[in-house]
Design an enzyme around this catalytic site. Structure first.
Site, short mmCIF file in Angstrom:
data_model
loop_
_atom_site.label_atom_id
_atom_site.label_comp_id
_atom_site.label_asym_id
_atom_site.label_seq_id
_atom_site.Cartn_x
_atom_site.Cartn_y
_atom_site.Cartn_z
N ASP A 354 0.83 -1.19 0.00
CA ASP A 354 0.00 0.00 0.00
C ASP A 354 0.87 1.25 0.00
O ASP A 354 1.85 1.34 0.75
CB ASP A 354 -0.90 -0.02 1.24
CG ASP A 354 -1.78 1.20 1.36
OD1 ASP A 354 -2.69 1.35 0.53
OD2 ASP A 354 -1.56 2.00 2.29
N GLU A 390 1.70 -0.47 -4.98
CA GLU A 390 0.78 0.61 -5.31
C GLU A 390 1.68 1.82 -5.49
O GLU A 390 2.16 2.40 -4.50
CB GLU A 390 -0.23 0.84 -4.19
CG GLU A 390 -1.23 1.93 -4.55
CD GLU A 390 -2.20 2.25 -3.41
OE1 GLU A 390 -3.36 2.57 -3.70
OE2 GLU A 390 -1.79 2.19 -2.23
#
Length: 712
Positions: A354, A390
């Site tokens: 993330d 990401e």
């Protein structure tokens, strides 16, 4: 009973059961004293000072021969409380062990968990004040775990990247209402590992399940607790080794660890890898006004990045209040130890990081040669797993799509945006569309990467579901309690003529068609497709594009009803992709013949059969294009080094509002072409499909895609 305390060892960190007793070890560079706190079944606390004389490399440690698995514990850490200098020690607060392997229960959000008096007058800088209120009753306890587990020969599947199809889903949401999963197992690791859940995933044809965060997290951050909501997605990690106990049917006394392992073993046995969404960029302690739960009270200046001139405040590249200090050796060690633990002990196959750009900020700018990536690159365990970034964060210069180093694949946000724009007939040039369809060589080829560097997706957990993408122009997030201010306002969506639910048959027909367009484009693009769980069933969140706090029917899968035709179409589409290597190439298209077929490996044509001109590639008005994929010109050999040959295909895209008749190019007119798929049709696939002769035009309806196969 008086407990015996031996010196113990500084490594490994955490609570380690060796079959006879338990070694406890906690890193704190700036602490002046550390108390190990043991709790019995009645919640009574016994404090054991860890001997300062035994501190080694800033690790406080001790060995207790009487302590066995199931023992609950925490820490109280002493040191200066000087917020303006970045120090926030408070021994009245029980600390969660960053290396805990299991945690029993959730945090109870109340004023006791703050190191300052929460009820201080608003005019006072409250976080500079000291609270002596004890919070042991509000903090979940860490649990000593017995790691023994019979894996029965389980080993990594090592599914090749080019054969990988990822299914992104949520442990709880996927099974909470599943009728085939026993009620007691719904919403749990055991539920996801149940034969009914596994059979569904296996029949779908996916090869990897990507799970939203399972690290133990802060389920009730303050702004949600007061609104009667809870953290559903789990992006507020507190313990990077502990599977979240709220997803366990086996109880909280370490059973969640065994249950998670059993789930992984069952998925592996069915041929599916497990990828974890991990959040090493920030924690659930928030900004300087957040609670003191773990890292903040153990060693604030070591674990977090602070503003240099005013260390009372945190650098925030994540939008969540803080950023982990990845430049500190102990923080790097924590992350690496955690990753290796999940691979070696829990047998997961990869990770999606993330806001990964935040991990690359050595100082302020993103540096793709940062120590974090160098360490992973040389690590013999992690360098062989699936690593997905990401590739952005919220800081300046944080959008880094295409810039991550070798070994890394990326969520390709440009793919998502371009494909959405193409099918809604809005500002997507033919050149942009072509790059995304063929693996985004403009982003990855110059870096020495292959098409699998691009993880392609149209939708993910963050944003509209696929059904909502074609049903809403605007977000509808009022249920989140933030006056519809949260969530992205620029969704590149198109409601097909009406906002939200409608009974209009023409709009419903177009919406179904658009869903098939997106799914077909995704599965026939080069790169790694990622399907948002539930999109294959037409799952809706009623236009809410930010359901992070909706742990309820709005987010959970509804297994009754749905769109059965779409589910069957998606199954056939995934299996079709897997059967045809021309859609799963390991190398880039070269725009020429390789094996002497006389035709290039790829061709681009106008509806009239002419080649796309150089000028047309920049045209963002044109929305009809034919793409030829030559199955005789695949450069990738099979694992035995043998040549791979496939059928050749012609993809006819028409994103326009009117029918387009495509003429097959004279360059491809030596054979007849059979229709395999038409997204205008409810079922999509045809067996056998209509055969078109070279002199026939192929009609392609408005907003649809037709796939033709070259006959021998």
């Amino acid at each position: 009973m008086e407990l015996t305390v031996w010196p113990g060892k500084p490594y490994p960190l955490g609570a380690t059961w060796d079959g006879s007793g338990t070694n406890f070890a906690l890193f704190s560079e700036n602490a002046t004293a550390v108390d190990l706190c043991l709790f019995d079944e009645a919640g009574r606390e016994t404090r054991i000072p860890l001997p300062e004389a035994e501190v080694e490399n800033y690790v406080w440690h001790g060995y207790l021969p009487q302590v066995k698995p199931g023992q609950q514990y925490g820490y109280r850490v002493h040191g200066p409380f000087a917020p303006e200098e970045g120090q926030r020690f408070n021994p009245h607060k029980l600390m969660i062990d960053p290396y805990a392997y299991a945690i029993a229960g959730d945090i109870r959000h109340d004023k006791a968990i703050f190191s300052y008096p929460l009820d201080a007058p608003a005019s006072i800088d409250a976080d500079l004040l000291f609270s002596a209120e004890d919070d042991a009753d509000s903090i979940p306890k860490c649990v000593v775990v017995d790691p023994a587990f019979d894996w029965e020969g389980d080993a990594p599947l090592d599914t090749p990247w080019h054969k990988t199809v990822i299914y992104e889903t949520h442990v709880k949401g996927f099974t909470q209402r599943h009728p085939g999963v026993p009620e007691a197992l719904r919403g749990t690791y055991a539920g996801l590992g149940h034969p009914a859940a596994i059979e569904y995933l296996k029949s779908l044809g996916v090869t990897a399940v990507e799970l939203l965060p399972v690290h133990h997290f802060n389920a009730f951050p303050g702004h949600l607790a007061g609104a009667g909501l809870r953290n559903y997605w789990g992006y507020d990690s507190l313990a990077y080794f502990a599977p979240y106990s709220g997803y366990s049917a086996a109880g909280e006394q370490g059973g969640q660890v065994q249950e998670f392992k059993q789930m992984v073993k069952a998925l592996h046995a069915a041929g599916m890898e497990v990828i974890l969404d991990v959040v090493y960029n920030h924690t659930g302690e928030g900004n300087h006004l957040g609670p003191t739960l773990s890292f903040r009270g153990i060693d604030n200046t070591a674990y977090y990045r602070q503003v240099e001139e005013t260390p009372r405040y945190y650098m925030d590249f994540t939008g969540c209040g803080n950023s982990l200090n990845v430049g500190h050796p102990q923080v790097l060690k924590l992350i690496m130890d955690s990753l290796r633990y999940w691979v070696q002990e829990m047998h997961v196959d990869g990770f999606r990081f993330d806001l990964a750009a935040a991990l690359a900020r050595e100082l302020y700018e993103v540096d793709t040669l940062a120590a974090f990536f160098d360490i992973i690159h040389q690590d013999p365990i992690l360098s062989t797993t699936k690593l997905i970034a990401e590739p952005w964060d919220l800081g300046e210069g944080g959008y880094q799509v295409g810039n991550f180093p070798l070994l890394w694949s990326e969520w390709n946000g440009k793919y998502r945006d371009s494909i959405r724009d193409f099918w809604r007939d809005h500002n997507c040039s033919l050149g942009e569309f072509a790059y995304r369809l063929t693996g985004s060589s403009d982003l990855y080829q110059a870096n020495g990467k292959r098409p699998h560097a691009s993880v392609n997706f149209v939708t993910c957990h963050d944003g509209f579901t696929l059904r909502d993408l074609v049903s809403y122009n605007e977000k509808h997030n009022l249920a989140n309690g933030e006056n519809n201010q949260d969530g992205d306002s620029h969704n590149r969506s198109w409601n097909c003529g009406a906002e939200g639910e409608t009974d209009d048959p023409d709009i419903l027909r177009l919406r179904s068609q658009q869903q098939r367009n997106f799914l077909t484009t995704l599965m026939l693009s080069q790169g790694v497709p990622m399907l948002l769980g539930g999109d294959e069933r037409g799952r809706t969140q009623k236009g809410n594009n930010n359901t992070y706090c909706q742990d309820n029917d709005l987010s959970w899968f509804h297994w009754e009803g749905g769109q059965p035709e779409l589910l069957e179409f998606t199954r056939r589409l995934i299996h079709f992709r897997q059967q045809h290597p021309v859609f799963c190439r390991r190398h880039w298209f070269q725009g020429r013949e390789i094996h002497g077929s006389g035709v290039s490996d790829i061709g681009w044509f106008n509806p009239d059969g002419s080649k796309i001109s150089d000028q047309q590639w920049h045209d963002d008005e044109a929305k009809a294009i034919a793409v030829f994929l030559n199955g005789k010109e695949i450069p990738d050999p099979n694992p035995r080094g043998e040549r791979v040959v496939d059928d050749s295909f012609l993809l006819l895209f028409n994103a326009q509002a009117e029918l387009e008749k495509f003429i097959i190019s004279p360059l491809l007119a030596q054979s007849a072409w059979q229709q395999i798929l038409d997204t205008k049709d409810t079922t999509g696939f045809f067996e056998p499909g209509r055969v078109y002769q070279p002199d026939q035009g192929v009609p392609v309806a408005a907003h649809s895609l037709v796939l033709l196969r070259c006959l021998p």
